[in-house]
Design a protein around this motif. Structure first.
Motif, short mmCIF file in Angstrom:
data_model
loop_
_atom_site.label_atom_id
_atom_site.label_comp_id
_atom_site.label_asym_id
_atom_site.label_seq_id
_atom_site.Cartn_x
_atom_site.Cartn_y
_atom_site.Cartn_z
N ALA A 1 35.60 41.82 46.99
CA ALA A 1 35.98 42.53 45.76
C ALA A 1 37.43 42.99 45.83
N ILE A 2 37.83 43.52 46.97
CA ILE A 2 39.22 43.98 47.14
C ILE A 2 40.19 42.82 47.02
N VAL A 3 39.86 41.70 47.66
CA VAL A 3 40.74 40.52 47.59
C VAL A 3 40.84 40.01 46.16
N GLY A 4 39.74 40.02 45.41
CA GLY A 4 39.78 39.59 44.02
C GLY A 4 40.69 40.44 43.17
N VAL A 5 40.61 41.75 43.34
CA VAL A 5 41.46 42.66 42.57
C VAL A 5 42.92 42.49 42.95
N ILE A 6 43.20 42.42 44.24
CA ILE A 6 44.59 42.27 44.69
C ILE A 6 45.17 40.94 44.23
N ALA A 7 44.37 39.88 44.28
CA ALA A 7 44.85 38.57 43.82
C ALA A 7 45.18 38.59 42.33
N ARG A 8 44.36 39.29 41.55
CA ARG A 8 44.66 39.39 40.12
C ARG A 8 45.96 40.15 39.88
N ILE A 9 46.15 41.23 40.61
CA ILE A 9 47.36 42.03 40.43
C ILE A 9 48.59 41.25 40.87
N LEU A 10 48.52 40.62 42.05
CA LEU A 10 49.66 39.85 42.52
C LEU A 10 49.92 38.63 41.66
N GLY A 11 48.85 38.00 41.18
CA GLY A 11 49.03 36.85 40.29
C GLY A 11 49.76 37.25 39.01
N ARG A 12 49.45 38.42 38.51
CA ARG A 12 50.12 38.93 37.32
C ARG A 12 51.59 39.25 37.62
N SER A 13 51.85 39.77 38.81
CA SER A 13 53.23 40.10 39.19
C SER A 13 54.07 38.85 39.35
N ILE A 14 53.50 37.81 39.95
CA ILE A 14 54.23 36.56 40.14
C ILE A 14 54.50 35.89 38.82
#
Length: 108
Positions: free
Chosen positions: A94-107
């Protein structure tokens, strides 16, 4: 979609997780995003172009975001599974999913 990719990549060996993330990026961001951009470019002279540009523009940004998040998930689980094995807990997924979404949005 990112949640499903996290579930799949967490169960694969390191090379499988990296491959799944990279293929998901290619299919979603490059393939689908490129197709939508081509469809938008084909309608450039149409009177409905502003409407299509708004609609397809949102979808193109969404495909880029999901593609980058998929690439991040694949890279994370490739590194993690190489050193610790493919036995991630539910909270870690769950943590990896949330972080990936946030970083994907930043990139994006």
């Amino acid at each position: 979609m990112v949640t499903d990719l996290v579930r799949v990549a967490s169960r694969l060996p390191w090379w499988g997780a990296l491959l799944v993330g990279f293929i998901a990026y290619l299919v979603i961001s490059i393939g689908l995003g490129g197709y939508l951009e081509g469809q938008l470019a084909a309608q450039e002279g149409s009177q409905f172009y502003p409407v299509l540009e708004a609609r397809f523009g949102r979808l193109i940004r969404l495909t880029d975001w999901i593609g980058y998040a998929s690439l991040i998930v694949g890279a994370f689980f490739a590194i993690r599974n190489h050193f610790f094995g493919a036995n991630a807990q539910r909270t870690e997924k769950a943590i990896v999913g949330v972080i990936a979404r946030i970083l994907g949005r930043s990139i994006d």
